[in-house]
Design a protein around this motif. Structure first.
Motif, mmCIF file in Angstrom:
data_model
loop_
_atom_site.group_PDB
_atom_site.id
_atom_site.type_symbol
_atom_site.label_atom_id
_atom_site.label_comp_id
_atom_site.label_asym_id
_atom_site.label_seq_id
_atom_site.Cartn_x
_atom_site.Cartn_y
_atom_site.Cartn_z
ATOM 1 N N PRO A 1 -13.943 7.396 -4.262
ATOM 2 C CA PRO A 1 -12.798 6.878 -5.011
ATOM 3 C C PRO A 1 -12.000 8.016 -5.644
ATOM 4 O O PRO A 1 -12.531 9.086 -5.887
ATOM 5 C CB PRO A 1 -13.433 5.995 -6.078
ATOM 6 N N ASP B 1 -8.273 -0.287 -5.552
ATOM 7 C CA ASP B 1 -9.366 0.659 -5.363
ATOM 8 C C ASP B 1 -8.784 1.944 -4.781
ATOM 9 O O ASP B 1 -8.866 2.182 -3.582
ATOM 10 C CB ASP B 1 -10.407 0.047 -4.418
ATOM 11 N N VAL C 1 -6.147 6.780 5.437
ATOM 12 C CA VAL C 1 -7.136 6.780 4.356
ATOM 13 C C VAL C 1 -8.525 6.315 4.789
ATOM 14 O O VAL C 1 -9.438 6.243 3.965
ATOM 15 C CB VAL C 1 -6.654 5.953 3.133
ATOM 16 N N TYR D 1 0.815 -1.205 0.000
ATOM 17 C CA TYR D 1 0.000 0.000 0.000
ATOM 18 C C TYR D 1 0.853 1.261 0.000
ATOM 19 O O TYR D 1 1.949 1.275 0.549
ATOM 20 C CB TYR D 1 -0.915 0.027 1.230
ATOM 21 N N ASP E 1 -4.992 2.134 -2.408
ATOM 22 C CA ASP E 1 -6.016 1.097 -2.309
ATOM 23 C C ASP E 1 -6.788 1.286 -1.009
ATOM 24 O O ASP E 1 -6.189 1.396 0.065
ATOM 25 C CB ASP E 1 -5.356 -0.282 -2.333
ATOM 26 N N SER E 2 -8.097 1.296 -1.104
ATOM 27 C CA SER E 2 -8.931 1.473 0.088
ATOM 28 C C SER E 2 -8.749 0.338 1.088
ATOM 29 O O SER E 2 -9.011 0.506 2.281
ATOM 30 C CB SER E 2 -10.408 1.593 -0.308
ATOM 31 N N VAL F 1 -8.161 5.702 -3.545
ATOM 32 C CA VAL F 1 -9.068 6.650 -2.904
ATOM 33 C C VAL F 1 -8.379 7.992 -2.698
ATOM 34 O O VAL F 1 -7.166 8.079 -2.629
ATOM 35 C CB VAL F 1 -9.576 6.117 -1.535
#
Length: 178
Positions: free
Chosen positions: A93, A126, A87, A55, A73-74, A128
């Protein structure tokens, strides 16, 4: 979860870097305060947080104010306390990765002829937050998202490319090796 957090600040004398300890940070404001400590008079401060070779989170302060955050990435928020801290509060997004990784126009023809040169995007990513937070520094949102989504690209690789573009790559690499 192990992490590396590099604070990068640009002031009148150039770039200053420092490793930032996030241990015990209570909230995002506390993280921003630790970033300000890298160079309290900086025009621009960035924090690159790499976690478990998976991450990446980037925080930006302009003249010590107006905190902007991007996460690769979420899932980072679900995986660790630091991820949740950085986060976890981001609601929307960044942009759709498919929208920035699919070639368009004449470039599409060139890129489809040599797909082995551009690895496929990670379908599970994903991103964000504010993907445009480095656009004025030469790393537009589509470039940032493409770097983060590229298979085999580790957070350290992404940070390395970004920092080379910004002109502080050597300083961050020295910090990483210290």
């Amino acid at each position: 979860m192990s992490y590396f957090a590099a604070g990068v600040a640009r002031g009148k004398a150039g770039w200053t870097t420092a490793e930032v300890d996030l241990t015990g940070a209570a909230d995002l404001d506390d993280v921003a305060e630790r970033l300000r400590d890298v160079d309290p008079d900086a025009e621009l401060s960035l924090l690159f947080v790499e976690a478990d070779d998976t991450y990446l989170a980037i925080l930006r302060l302009d003249e010590g104010e107006d905190l902007r955050v991007f996460g690769s990435d979420s899932a980072f928020a679900e995986e660790s306390r630091i991820g949740a801290l950085l986060v976890g509060d981001i609601k929307g997004p960044a942009l759709e990765i498919d929208a920035v990784t699919e070639p368009a126009g004449e470039e599409a023809e060139e890129e489809t002829e040599a797909p082995e040169e551009e690895p496929a995007a990670d379908p599970d990513a994903d991103p964000v937050g504010d993907a445009d937070l480095l656009a004025d520094l030469g790393v537009p949102a589509n470039r940032l998202l493409t770097l983060c989504a590229r298979e085999g690209m580790m957070p350290a690789d992404v940070v390395g490319e970004i920092c080379q573009t910004l002109g502080c790559g050597d300083e961050v690499e020295e910090l990483r090796e210290a």
